[in-house]
Design a protein around this motif. Structure first.
Motif, mmCIF file in Angstrom:
data_model
loop_
_atom_site.group_PDB
_atom_site.id
_atom_site.type_symbol
_atom_site.label_atom_id
_atom_site.label_comp_id
_atom_site.label_asym_id
_atom_site.label_seq_id
_atom_site.Cartn_x
_atom_site.Cartn_y
_atom_site.Cartn_z
ATOM 1 N N ALA A 139 -7.681 5.336 5.124
ATOM 2 C CA ALA A 139 -7.325 6.497 4.433
ATOM 3 C C ALA A 139 -5.935 6.389 3.587
ATOM 4 N N HIS A 140 -5.124 5.519 4.124
ATOM 5 C CA HIS A 140 -3.655 5.491 3.425
ATOM 6 C C HIS A 140 -2.963 6.862 3.602
ATOM 7 N N ARG B 76 0.863 -1.214 -0.174
ATOM 8 C CA ARG B 76 -0.082 0.049 -0.085
ATOM 9 C C ARG B 76 0.824 1.167 0.111
ATOM 10 N N HIS B 77 0.475 2.117 -0.502
ATOM 11 C CA HIS B 77 0.992 3.569 -0.551
ATOM 12 C C HIS B 77 0.372 4.603 0.295
ATOM 13 N N GLU B 78 1.135 5.316 1.070
ATOM 14 C CA GLU B 78 0.501 6.161 2.041
ATOM 15 C C GLU B 78 1.246 7.468 1.433
ATOM 16 N N THR B 79 0.208 8.585 1.291
ATOM 17 C CA THR B 79 0.200 9.949 1.050
ATOM 18 C C THR B 79 0.684 10.763 2.140
ATOM 19 N N LYS B 80 1.783 11.446 2.045
ATOM 20 C CA LYS B 80 2.003 12.329 3.114
ATOM 21 C C LYS B 80 1.145 13.618 3.083
ATOM 22 N N ALA C 159 -11.082 15.844 2.085
ATOM 23 C CA ALA C 159 -9.843 15.895 1.866
ATOM 24 C C ALA C 159 -9.029 14.572 2.009
ATOM 25 N N CYS C 160 -9.511 13.352 2.702
ATOM 26 C CA CYS C 160 -8.734 12.166 2.189
ATOM 27 C C CYS C 160 -8.655 11.623 1.149
ATOM 28 N N ALA C 161 -9.925 11.988 0.358
ATOM 29 C CA ALA C 161 -10.139 11.498 -0.890
ATOM 30 C C ALA C 161 -9.231 12.209 -2.189
ATOM 31 N N LEU C 162 -9.107 13.486 -1.725
ATOM 32 C CA LEU C 162 -8.381 14.232 -2.671
ATOM 33 C C LEU C 162 -6.650 14.077 -2.406
ATOM 34 N N ALA C 163 -6.497 13.897 -1.347
ATOM 35 C CA ALA C 163 -5.115 13.556 -0.822
ATOM 36 C C ALA C 163 -4.308 12.599 -1.636
ATOM 37 N N GLN C 164 -5.313 11.437 -1.919
ATOM 38 C CA GLN C 164 -5.007 10.369 -2.764
ATOM 39 C C GLN C 164 -4.286 10.748 -4.176
ATOM 40 N N TRP C 165 -4.815 11.886 -4.665
ATOM 41 C CA TRP C 165 -4.472 12.248 -5.893
ATOM 42 C C TRP C 165 -3.033 12.996 -5.855
ATOM 43 N N ALA C 166 -2.607 13.256 -4.868
ATOM 44 C CA ALA C 166 -1.191 13.901 -4.741
ATOM 45 C C ALA C 166 -0.221 12.878 -5.127
ATOM 46 N N ASN C 167 0.158 13.148 -6.243
ATOM 47 C CA ASN C 167 1.264 11.910 -6.927
ATOM 48 C C ASN C 167 2.485 12.426 -6.939
ATOM 49 N N THR C 168 3.050 13.073 -5.756
ATOM 50 C CA THR C 168 4.312 13.686 -5.741
ATOM 51 C C THR C 168 4.763 13.208 -4.360
ATOM 52 N N PRO C 169 6.209 13.237 -4.232
ATOM 53 C CA PRO C 169 6.928 12.654 -3.216
ATOM 54 C C PRO C 169 6.673 13.428 -1.791
ATOM 55 N N ALA C 170 6.408 14.822 -1.989
ATOM 56 C CA ALA C 170 5.899 15.800 -1.016
ATOM 57 C C ALA C 170 4.586 15.597 -0.365
ATOM 58 N N GLY C 171 3.584 15.122 -1.194
ATOM 59 C CA GLY C 171 2.532 14.778 -0.647
ATOM 60 C C GLY C 171 1.472 16.087 -0.919
ATOM 61 N N ALA C 172 0.610 16.011 -0.061
ATOM 62 C CA ALA C 172 -0.538 17.034 -0.258
ATOM 63 C C ALA C 172 -0.212 18.155 0.871
ATOM 64 N N VAL C 173 -0.929 19.386 0.879
ATOM 65 C CA VAL C 173 -1.039 20.398 1.833
ATOM 66 C C VAL C 173 -2.227 20.896 1.768
ATOM 67 N N ILE C 174 -2.977 20.420 2.818
ATOM 68 C CA ILE C 174 -4.485 20.631 2.871
ATOM 69 C C ILE C 174 -4.883 21.496 3.910
ATOM 70 N N GLU C 175 -5.457 22.539 3.415
ATOM 71 C CA GLU C 175 -5.980 23.714 4.356
ATOM 72 C C GLU C 175 -7.446 23.318 4.545
ATOM 73 N N PHE C 176 -7.577 23.297 6.131
ATOM 74 C CA PHE C 176 -8.898 22.798 6.454
ATOM 75 C C PHE C 176 -9.851 24.279 6.777
ATOM 76 N N PRO C 177 -11.041 24.055 6.587
ATOM 77 C CA PRO C 177 -12.032 25.020 6.848
ATOM 78 C C PRO C 177 -11.870 25.555 8.443
ATOM 79 N N THR C 178 -12.258 26.476 8.864
ATOM 80 C CA THR C 178 -12.100 27.150 10.153
ATOM 81 C C THR C 178 -12.811 26.425 10.965
ATOM 82 N N THR C 179 -13.942 25.689 10.532
ATOM 83 C CA THR C 179 -14.640 25.320 11.929
ATOM 84 C C THR C 179 -14.477 23.527 11.787
#
Length: 157
Positions: A94-95, A12-16, A59-79
């Motif tokens: 979620a991997h 399995r691959h885990e996205t950072k 966020a978990c679903a979209l992070a899987q599309w981060a096909n870079t070694p650095a992974g994803a930077v996810i900015e979460f809503p205020t709430t």
């Protein structure tokens, strides 16, 4: 991406993921974009997540599309509720590998954020058990973001 061995023996691959939270939306968005540029990761904005009935699931679903070694930077809503955010990102299904949880603190507004007495509305997704509207105190959201962050970034100091 980090390859891990599951209990069943399949690969399995885990996205950072670097999660960026904060109560000041412009400062949070600015820092998330700076972090994305610095790491060459994929940026998922809070504005994009806010369109979903379940921002954490999105966020978990979209992070899987981060096909870079650095992974994803996810900015979460205020709430976003921190314990739910951590639970969603740490869920083995979620991997994802949580590389950092960054709390952006706008120093000019910190005391005001911690003294707020209003609440944020959360609408549960229709498929969730707890369908309906929930409320969370905004001061509690700010305090738990700071408490659970692996890194706090002060801006406007």
């Amino acid at each position: 991406m980090l390859a891990v061995q599951s209990a069943k023996g399949d690969r399995r691959h885990e996205t950072k993921v670097a999660a960026v939270v904060g109560s000041c939306a412009p400062e949070r968005a600015r820092y998330a974009e700076q972090l994305r540029r610095a790491t060459d990761g994929v940026h998922v904005s809070a504005r994009r997540l806010s369109m979903s009935p379940d921002p954490l699931d999105e966020a978990c679903a979209l992070a899987q599309w981060a096909n870079t070694p650095a992974g994803a930077v996810i900015e979460f809503p205020t709430t976003t509720i921190m314990t739910e955010l951590i639970g969603a990102l740490a869920d083995p299904a979620a991997h994802l590998e949580v590389a950092a949880i960054v709390r952006v603190v706008d120093a000019a507004h910190l005391l005001r954020d911690l003294a707020r007495d209003d609440s944020a509305r959360h609408r549960a997704a229709p498929w969730q058990r707890e369908a309906g509207v929930r409320y969370a105190a905004r001061a509690m959201l700010a305090a738990t973001e700071i408490e659970y962050a692996s890194m706090v970034v002060l801006v406007n100091w």
